[in-house]
Design an enzyme around this catalytic site. Structure first.
Site, PDB file in Angstrom:
ATOM      1  N   ASP A 111      10.013  50.327  -5.616  1.00  0.00           N
ATOM      2  CA  ASP A 111       9.863  51.429  -4.664  1.00  0.00           C
ATOM      3  C   ASP A 111      10.683  51.159  -3.402  1.00  0.00           C
ATOM      4  O   ASP A 111      11.042  50.005  -3.118  1.00  0.00           O
ATOM      5  CB  ASP A 111       8.374  51.599  -4.316  1.00  0.00           C
ATOM      6  N   GLU A 168       2.023  55.993  -3.968  1.00  0.00           N
ATOM      7  CA  GLU A 168       2.798  54.737  -3.926  1.00  0.00           C
ATOM      8  C   GLU A 168       1.872  53.542  -3.723  1.00  0.00           C
ATOM      9  O   GLU A 168       2.056  52.490  -4.340  1.00  0.00           O
ATOM     10  CB  GLU A 168       3.832  54.802  -2.792  1.00  0.00           C
TER      11      GLU A 168
END
Ligand code: 5RP
Length: 229
Positions: A85, A107
């Site tokens: 990420d 996330e």
């Protein structure tokens, strides 16, 4: 032709894909750097790499679907091997500010469920102390004005995120309040205190989650930073 900054993002994203092996379950991040990791993973899958993936946003899910990356839901998995990420800021202890793209809640769920989190970032994301980038805080729409006032009492300048003239709505149907702190000397402490405010769903401080950062430079080179234990 990519701009210099995007050359760095692409280099970092593509490098991260080297950490993936057949059989892994992979978290797919969100943003313009994670984009390149997903593109590279798509190419590896079409060349025979066998993985399962779970996406941190609808945007990344759509990208993965186009690339025929096999996606699974949380019901179908018991762990995630590696999460790749982006980040908005990375400090020297590999604490992060995330959520510039508004995907911080998914996330964080995926990062916290992963054995390893690899952050991909261009060189401009590295900072000594977090906080120059406004900290995104996801809040439920009910009573957001009151939640904003409570956030202000922490000493920041809070601004409700907009998209054009509309309120920005996350994939989870929530709002984002961007909180300018200037500097965040104790991210772990602030993280817990913010999440104690009723109405706050999650905030963009990721502490103690990331152990590897791949930094991409404008000349296309990369550097891997690992957390010293
Ligand atoms: C999205 C994020 C992104 O990873 C972060 O904003 C970095 O984005 P980019 O790679 O486009 O600079 O946290 O919620």
């Amino acid at each position: 032709m990519l701009s210099a900054i995007h050359t760095g993002k692409k280099a970092a994203g593509e490098k991260a894909a080297e950490y993936i092996r057949s059989g892994m379950t992979v978290g797919l991040g969100t943003g313009s750097t994670a984009f390149w990791a997903i593109e590279k993973i798509g190419r590896l899958v079409s060349d025979g790499l066998q993985i399962k993936a779970i996406a941190t946003s609808l945007q990344s899910e759509q990208q993965a679907e186009k690339l025929h990356i096999p996606l699974v839901s949380f019901a179908e998995l018991d762990h995630i091997d590696v999460d790749i990420d982006g980040a908005d800021e990375v400090d020297e202890d590999l604490n992060l500010i995330k959520g510039g793209g508004g995907a911080l809640l998914r996330e964080k769920i995926i990062a916290s469920s992963s054995k390893k989190m690899i952050v991909v970032a261009d060189e401009h994301k590295l900072v000594k102390i977090l906080g120059k980038f406004p900290l995104p805080v996801e809040v439920i729409p009910f009573g957001w004005e009151m939640t904003l006032r409570k956030l202000k009492s922490f000493g920041c300048i809070p601004v409700l995120r907009k998209k054009g003239d509309q309120v920005f709505v996350t994939d989870n149907g929530n709002y984002i309040i961007d909180c300018s702190f200037g500097a965040i000397p104790s991210p772990g402490d602030l993280h817990s205190r913010l999440n104690n405010i009723p109405g706050v769903v999650e905030n963009g401080l990721f502490t103690g989650m990331c152990d590897t950062v791949i930094v991409g430079y404008e000349d296309g080179s990369t550097r891997v930073i690992t957390k010293s234990v």
